[in-house]
Scaffold this motif. Structure first.
Motif, PDB file in Angstrom:
ATOM      1  N   ALA A 380       0.829  -1.201   0.000  1.00 51.92           N
ATOM      2  CA  ALA A 380       0.000   0.000   0.000  1.00 51.92           C
ATOM      3  C   ALA A 380       0.871   1.262   0.000  1.00 51.92           C
ATOM      4  O   ALA A 380       2.092   1.209   0.113  1.00 51.92           O
ATOM      5  N   TYR A 381       0.213   2.407  -0.084  1.00 58.47           N
ATOM      6  CA  TYR A 381       0.871   3.700  -0.337  1.00 58.47           C
ATOM      7  C   TYR A 381       2.084   3.949   0.551  1.00 58.47           C
ATOM      8  O   TYR A 381       3.203   4.149   0.060  1.00 58.47           O
ATOM      9  N   TRP A 382       1.901   3.955   1.870  1.00 59.91           N
ATOM     10  CA  TRP A 382       3.006   4.343   2.747  1.00 59.91           C
ATOM     11  C   TRP A 382       4.051   3.238   2.894  1.00 59.91           C
ATOM     12  O   TRP A 382       5.200   3.511   3.255  1.00 59.91           O
ATOM     13  N   ILE A 383       3.683   2.007   2.617  1.00 58.84           N
ATOM     14  CA  ILE A 383       4.660   0.919   2.695  1.00 58.84           C
ATOM     15  C   ILE A 383       5.710   1.092   1.598  1.00 58.84           C
ATOM     16  O   ILE A 383       6.892   0.819   1.798  1.00 58.84           O
ATOM     17  N   THR A 384       5.292   1.574   0.442  1.00 60.09           N
ATOM     18  CA  THR A 384       6.240   1.810  -0.650  1.00 60.09           C
ATOM     19  C   THR A 384       7.117   3.023  -0.379  1.00 60.09           C
ATOM     20  O   THR A 384       8.068   3.285  -1.132  1.00 60.09           O
ATOM     21  N   ARG A 385       6.816   3.756   0.676  1.00 56.10           N
ATOM     22  CA  ARG A 385       7.569   4.965   0.999  1.00 56.10           C
ATOM     23  C   ARG A 385       8.357   4.833   2.297  1.00 56.10           C
ATOM     24  O   ARG A 385       8.663   5.832   2.954  1.00 56.10           O
ATOM     25  N   GLY A 386       8.661   3.610   2.659  1.00 60.50           N
ATOM     26  CA  GLY A 386       9.591   3.391   3.755  1.00 60.50           C
ATOM     27  C   GLY A 386       8.993   3.143   5.115  1.00 60.50           C
ATOM     28  O   GLY A 386       9.727   2.943   6.098  1.00 60.50           O
ATOM     29  N   TRP A 387       7.675   3.150   5.241  1.00 55.63           N
ATOM     30  CA  TRP A 387       7.049   2.886   6.529  1.00 55.63           C
ATOM     31  C   TRP A 387       6.821   1.381   6.695  1.00 55.63           C
ATOM     32  O   TRP A 387       6.769   0.631   5.736  1.00 55.63           O
ATOM     33  N   SER A 388       6.630   0.972   7.933  1.00 51.64           N
ATOM     34  CA  SER A 388       6.525  -0.445   8.261  1.00 51.64           C
ATOM     35  C   SER A 388       5.182  -1.034   7.838  1.00 51.64           C
ATOM     36  O   SER A 388       4.183  -0.320   7.731  1.00 51.64           O
ATOM     37  N   THR A 389       5.184  -2.342   7.626  1.00 55.72           N
ATOM     38  CA  THR A 389       3.909  -3.052   7.519  1.00 55.72           C
ATOM     39  C   THR A 389       3.190  -2.924   8.856  1.00 55.72           C
ATOM     40  O   THR A 389       3.792  -2.547   9.859  1.00 55.72           O
ATOM     41  N   PRO A 390       1.894  -3.226   8.929  1.00 58.48           N
ATOM     42  CA  PRO A 390       1.096  -2.903  10.115  1.00 58.48           C
ATOM     43  C   PRO A 390       1.681  -3.402  11.434  1.00 58.48           C
ATOM     44  O   PRO A 390       2.109  -4.543  11.554  1.00 58.48           O
ATOM     45  N   ARG A 391       1.700  -2.489  12.405  1.00 63.19           N
ATOM     46  CA  ARG A 391       2.106  -2.791  13.777  1.00 63.19           C
ATOM     47  C   ARG A 391       1.040  -2.222  14.710  1.00 63.19           C
ATOM     48  O   ARG A 391       0.402  -1.219  14.390  1.00 63.19           O
ATOM     49  N   PRO A 392       0.855  -2.826  15.902  1.00 63.89           N
ATOM     50  CA  PRO A 392      -0.110  -2.254  16.851  1.00 63.89           C
ATOM     51  C   PRO A 392       0.320  -0.862  17.300  1.00 63.89           C
ATOM     52  O   PRO A 392       1.510  -0.526  17.314  1.00 63.89           O
ATOM     53  N   ILE A 393      -0.649  -0.045  17.653  1.00 63.95           N
ATOM     54  CA  ILE A 393      -0.353   1.278  18.205  1.00 63.95           C
ATOM     55  C   ILE A 393       0.419   1.120  19.509  1.00 63.95           C
ATOM     56  O   ILE A 393       0.074   0.296  20.356  1.00 63.95           O
ATOM     57  N   LYS A 394       1.461   1.910  19.676  1.00 61.08           N
ATOM     58  CA  LYS A 394       2.312   1.811  20.860  1.00 61.08           C
ATOM     59  C   LYS A 394       1.700   2.582  22.032  1.00 61.08           C
ATOM     60  O   LYS A 394       1.028   3.603  21.840  1.00 61.08           O
ATOM     61  N   THR A 395       1.946   2.082  23.231  1.00 57.51           N
ATOM     62  CA  THR A 395       1.457   2.746  24.434  1.00 57.51           C
ATOM     63  C   THR A 395       2.078   4.131  24.536  1.00 57.51           C
ATOM     64  O   THR A 395       3.299   4.290  24.388  1.00 57.51           O
ATOM     65  N   ALA A 396       1.246   5.138  24.779  1.00 62.25           N
ATOM     66  CA  ALA A 396       1.728   6.515  24.830  1.00 62.25           C
ATOM     67  C   ALA A 396       0.962   7.300  25.891  1.00 62.25           C
ATOM     68  O   ALA A 396      -0.176   6.961  26.241  1.00 62.25           O
ATOM     69  N   SER A 397       1.582   8.336  26.390  1.00 64.42           N
ATOM     70  CA  SER A 397       0.943   9.221  27.364  1.00 64.42           C
ATOM     71  C   SER A 397       1.432  10.641  27.135  1.00 64.42           C
ATOM     72  O   SER A 397       2.525  10.856  26.600  1.00 64.42           O
ATOM     73  N   ARG A 398       0.624  11.615  27.545  1.00 67.54           N
ATOM     74  CA  ARG A 398       0.920  13.012  27.261  1.00 67.54           C
ATOM     75  C   ARG A 398       0.481  13.897  28.416  1.00 67.54           C
ATOM     76  O   ARG A 398      -0.573  13.670  29.023  1.00 67.54           O
ATOM     77  N   ILE A 399       1.279  14.896  28.725  1.00 71.78           N
ATOM     78  CA  ILE A 399       0.912  15.913  29.712  1.00 71.78           C
ATOM     79  C   ILE A 399       0.231  17.059  28.977  1.00 71.78           C
ATOM     80  O   ILE A 399       0.806  17.649  28.064  1.00 71.78           O
TER      81      ILE A 399
END
Length: 501
Positions: A380-399
């Motif tokens: 797909a589009y972004w895979i041909t542009r250097g991004w990874s095949t599907p991965r789960p969303i990573k745990t994140a937090s923000r102030i």
């Protein structure tokens, strides 16, 4: 008797600039009345994005973030204006080479439009019209300059400038109320009530803290990341969704078909893979739509199909793992957002929403195709542009608050954390190099949304560093290892320095 006053090189350059800008304005008006994506600057920008080397694309996005598309359009507009000035200057002594240069410039715009996915041969017309207006303008200037007095030249400038200004104003109106404008149709669209409403999270889903992101992100504030220079404007009455590929039977659905199915409503947080640590390319909304796995099941998917490719009306593609579509999560084709029909910017009339995956592999807007295939056979589009095949969303937090200053005493520190489809089980805050302190968590009824957190901090005067970390629903602690957004999402802990007075 009229007296001829030869125009200066500066006047010829100005005439070329004005004629070119007037041509662009008329071309954009023609596109606004027919196919907005065929507008000369829009088509040229799309073409540049398609051919620019990945290294340059990644560098530019890292440098300017979400300003990448506006800056590209502005840069191209300046470039075309400079070329137009140069053509005017060349025309002064070498008319035929200047005419040829204008023809080439027009052909470049037409070719860019004709080669954009989803646009046909008719897409060349706005660029051809733009070139014709610029050509006619310079021809008229040439005639006025060689045969009429200076007053005639001033009239030329006034007329051509007026044509350009009128076209700009008409384009603005046409984009909203004309044949290519669909806002009125969307606003009048009657969104049905859900057959399966979302479970209400209750009043405990939103802490009362100034500066804290609300549980539901208003549509007007929801982040927008896509490759569309000009937002596709799709007529809901002619829209359809095609399901094909590795299936027993190909199916096509209209909007009436979708609305005739069971409508489900779900709270789901979406996140962009290019979201930096502490960034705002994430938002939570209440989506209304139909079950994606149930719709696909009617086509009889081949068990060997491990990828679902979704296509936008402008040709953009995303590839989602079929095992995650059919594993029980609330994957859907959404037609509503926060109680309203999908905003045009967010995919009207239909888009894909798959919890737990970054948007570049799951959240196709302006959806028109679903193809069952394999990862081995299609990128797909972004895979041909250097991004990874599907991965789960990573745990994140923000102030979210405070971000820079606070008064001494009790200070509310609050923010949001997310780990879609796993949920958030704990959030902790560290002040300077102190112990990690547990934070209060808001109420949620699904692991597919973000979760607010809050801590009352006894703040002493001075400068302090606040750092947050989260633990997902599986008990996995958010990593402190810093990584950029490429190739599969940023990692690291969000920190802010607060001056307490």
């Amino acid at each position: 008797m009229n007296t001829t006053h030869p125009a200066s090189p500066r006047a010829w350059a100005a005439a070329g600039l004005l004629a070119t800008l007037a041509g662009l304005a008329v071309g954009h008006l023609a596109a606004a009345l027919t196919a907005p994506r065929a507008a000369p600057l829009s088509a040229l920008s799309d073409a540049v994005i398609a051919v620019v080397p990945l290294e340059i694309s990644h560098w530019f996005i890292e440098l300017v973030g979400t300003l990448d598309k506006p800056l590209l359009v502005i840069g191209l507009a300046i470039g075309v204006a400079v070329v137009g000035s140069g053509i005017g200057l060349l025309w002064r002594k070498h008319p035929w080479p200047a005419r040829a240069a204008l023809v080439v410039l027009t052909a470049v715009g037409a070719a860019a439009a004709a080669t954009r996915p989803g646009l046909g041969a008719a897409a060349v017309l706005p660029s051809l019209l733009a070139g014709a207006v610029a050509f006619a303008g310079l021809q008229w200037w040439d005639h006025r300059t060689r045969t009429v007095d200076a007053g005639g030249r001033r009239r030329f400038l006034a007329v051509v400038g007026g044509v350009g200004a009128a076209a700009v104003g008409a384009s603005w109106l046409a984009s909203r109320f004309g044949p290519a404008g669909i806002e009125a149709d969307r606003d009048s669209f009657a969104l049905p009530d859900p057959d399966v409403p979302a479970v209400e999270p209750g009043p405990g889903a939103d802490f009362d803290a100034k500066g804290l992101s609300s549980y539901w992100t208003p549509n007007s504030d929801f982040y927008r990341i896509d490759t569309a220079i000009t937002v596709p404007r799709v007529d809901v009455d002619t829209w359809s969704l095609r399901v094909h590929g590795m299936v027993e039977r190909e199916l096509t659905f209209t909007m009436d078909d979708l609305l005739g199915r069971e409508l489900i409503e779900r709270d789901i947080t979406l996140c962009c893979v290019s979201n930096q640590v502490g960034g705002d390319l994430v938002g939570n909304a209440r989506w209304l739509g139909v079950s994606l796995p149930e719709l696909l099941a009617e086509a009889g998917p081949d068990p060997a199909a491990d990828q679902l490719v979704s296509r936008s009306t402008d040709g953009w593609t995303a590839g989602s793992p079929t095992d995650l579509v059919f594993d029980g999560r609330d994957a859907m084709i959404a037609v509503g957002m926060n109680g309203r029909p999908l905003p045009v910017d967010h995919g009207w009339p239909a888009r894909l929403v798959i919890p737990g995956l970054y948007g570049y592999v799951s959240a196709t807007k302006w959806l028109v195709e679903l193809e069952l295939t394999t990862f081995d056979s299609y990128d797909a589009y972004w895979i041909t542009r250097g991004w990874s095949t599907p991965r789960p969303i990573k745990t994140a937090s923000r102030i979210d608050t405070p971000l820079s200053k606070a008064a001494s005493g009790t200070v509310v520190v609050a923010g949001v954390a997310w780990a879609q489809h796993r949920g958030i089980s704990a959030v902790e805050l560290q002040v300077d190099d102190g112990e990690w302190q547990p934070c209060a968590l808001s109420d949620v009824v699904t692991g597919d949304t973000w979760r607010q957190w809050l801590l009352e901090w006894d703040a002493a005067p001075g400068e302090h560093k606040l750092t947050v970390r989260a633990t997902d629903g599986d008990g996995n602690l958010q990593t402190s290892e810093r990584q950029g957004v490429l190739p599969d999402g940023a990692t690291g802990l969000h920190s802010v320095t607060v001056k307490v007075e």
